[in-house]
Write an enzyme that holds these catalytic residues in place. Structure first.
Site, PDB file in Angstrom:
ATOM      1  CB  SER A  91      -9.961 -13.501  -0.832  1.00 28.05           C
ATOM      2  OG  SER A  91     -10.040 -12.296  -1.576  1.00 28.05           O
ATOM      3  CG  HIS A  95     -18.880  -7.489  -8.591  1.00 30.78           C
ATOM      4  ND1 HIS A  95     -18.332  -6.228  -8.513  1.00 30.78           N
ATOM      5  CD2 HIS A  95     -17.836  -8.358  -8.713  1.00 30.78           C
ATOM      6  CE1 HIS A  95     -17.003  -6.326  -8.584  1.00 30.78           C
ATOM      7  NE2 HIS A  95     -16.681  -7.598  -8.696  1.00 30.78           N
ATOM      8  CG  HIS A 105     -12.216  -6.802  -1.302  1.00 28.64           C
ATOM      9  ND1 HIS A 105     -11.281  -6.150  -0.524  1.00 28.64           N
ATOM     10  CD2 HIS A 105     -11.651  -7.965  -1.672  1.00 28.64           C
ATOM     11  CE1 HIS A 105     -10.193  -6.889  -0.440  1.00 28.64           C
ATOM     12  NE2 HIS A 105     -10.390  -7.998  -1.122  1.00 28.64           N
ATOM     13  CB  VAL A 108      -9.323 -12.735   7.267  1.00 28.07           C
ATOM     14  CG1 VAL A 108      -8.443 -12.807   8.505  1.00 28.07           C
ATOM     15  CG2 VAL A 108     -10.494 -11.805   7.510  1.00 28.07           C
ATOM     16  NE  ARG A 109      -2.961 -10.366   3.163  1.00 30.08           N
ATOM     17  CZ  ARG A 109      -3.693  -9.268   3.113  1.00 30.08           C
ATOM     18  NH1 ARG A 109      -5.009  -9.357   2.954  1.00 30.08           N
ATOM     19  NH2 ARG A 109      -3.141  -8.084   3.225  1.00 30.08           N
ATOM     20  CG  HIS A 174      -3.773   4.316 -13.217  1.00 29.73           C
ATOM     21  ND1 HIS A 174      -3.913   3.408 -12.180  1.00 29.73           N
ATOM     22  CD2 HIS A 174      -4.816   4.082 -14.050  1.00 29.73           C
ATOM     23  CE1 HIS A 174      -4.975   2.665 -12.395  1.00 29.73           C
ATOM     24  NE2 HIS A 174      -5.547   3.039 -13.521  1.00 29.73           N
ATOM     25  NE  ARG A 259      -9.944 -23.904 -10.139  1.00 26.09           N
ATOM     26  CZ  ARG A 259     -11.181 -23.427 -10.204  1.00 26.09           C
ATOM     27  NH1 ARG A 259     -11.548 -22.428  -9.403  1.00 26.09           N
ATOM     28  NH2 ARG A 259     -12.056 -23.933 -11.046  1.00 26.09           N
TER      29      ARG A 259
END
Length: 303
Positions: A91, A95, A105, A108-109, A174, A259
């Protein structure tokens, strides 16, 4: 299912992306921290800060396991509640300092859920998305064309479906606005078979640098002033709001005792919130809201 092959590829993907980002920055290097998770597994976090181009960037690899999937992972699949799990992924968030260079951003998981009474369940997820502060049609078209080309070998329906999924996912309910100009998002990918799913995940993960690096190269030295910088910091606030309120990866990491420094490395170093601020009509800032944030078929737009 070949978990070892996925693990090797993810580690190499982290190396390749870090090398490309360092080359584009031209000055700073990533700091690496290896960590262990008390509940099982660990990872290596790499953060680049105060570079010539990148104000803050993080590229994380993690490989964790545990006795029970957290709520963030079973909300859409309640039948997996109580299963043990193994999760691995890369991940990243970049910036840049220049307000004309968009934040990017990608992740991949790969998940495996196991239960004594049934066959293991596995799936891939991930994607990449772009968050400009000052919209540039050339950049948006390039980003989405690379995304479309990465998906094309796996079927003409993949890009439109993953693009729409991305537009829906990166939406701040929101605020009633999208976080950026989208890209690709997918989850629970396990059909038609492991080889096809792994191939698609690889294609998307490896398309991130070809999608992002030309944009960063074009914008990193573009002149800007205090007005542009202030607007960038204001819009970064939306990024923070999304990651802390809605992002599944953030919630999964926190719920599994990951973490904290690695989970929250996605947050920008500087940000501002201005009370009830609205862009001046007809301004470049207003154009971001009116022309760029509403979903569009950027891949078919003239650059």
């Amino acid at each position: 299912m070949d978990k070892a092959a996925v693990l090797r590829w993810l580690q190499q993907l982290q190396d390749d992306i870090c090398a490309a980002v360092e080359a584009e920055d031209g000055a700073a290097r990533f700091r690496e921290d290896e960590w262990q998770r008390p509940g099982g597994g660990g990872g290596r976090s790499r953060v680049l800060a105060e570079g010539a181009v990148i104000e803050k960037g993080g590229v994380n690899f993690s490989h964790v396991h545990g006795a029970e999937l957290p709520a963030a992972a079973t909300a859409a699949r309640p039948e997996l509640a109580g299963c043990s799990f193994e999760a691995m992924g890369v991940s990243l968030v970049i910036h840049p300092r220049n307000p004309y260079a968009p934040t990017s951003h990608a992740n991949v998981r790969f998940f495996v859920a196991e239960h004594a009474d049934r066959e293991p369940a596995w799936w891939f997820g991930g994607g990449f998305d772009l968050t400009p502060y000052y919209g540039q049609s050339e950049d948006c078209a390039h980003w989405h064309r690379v995304a479309r080309d990465a998906c094309a070998p796996f079927g003409a329906e993949i890009y439109p479906r993953f693009k729409h999924w991305c537009d829906e996912y990166f939406f701040l309910r929101h605020r009633g606005e999208h976080r950026g100009i989208g890209g690709l998002f997918f989850d629970d990918l396990n059909e038609p078979d492991f080889a096809t799913c792994f191939g698609l995940a690889r294609a998307i993960g490896e398309a991130y640098i070809p999608a992002y690096r030309p944009i960063l190269a074009r914008r990193k030295h573009q002149p800007y002033g205090e007005r542009e910088r202030n607007f960038q910091l204001y819009r970064r606030g939306r990024y923070v709001e999304f990651n802390l309120v809605y992002d599944r990866g953030t919630l999964f990491g926190l719920q599994t005792g990951g973490r904290t420094e690695s989970i929250l490395m996605s947050l920008p170093p500087l940000v501002r919130w201005d009370y009830d601020w609205h862009p001046e009509p007809g301004s470049p800032e207003a154009e971001l809201y009116e022309r760029f944030l509403p979903p569009r078929d950027w891949a078919d737009q003239p650059a």
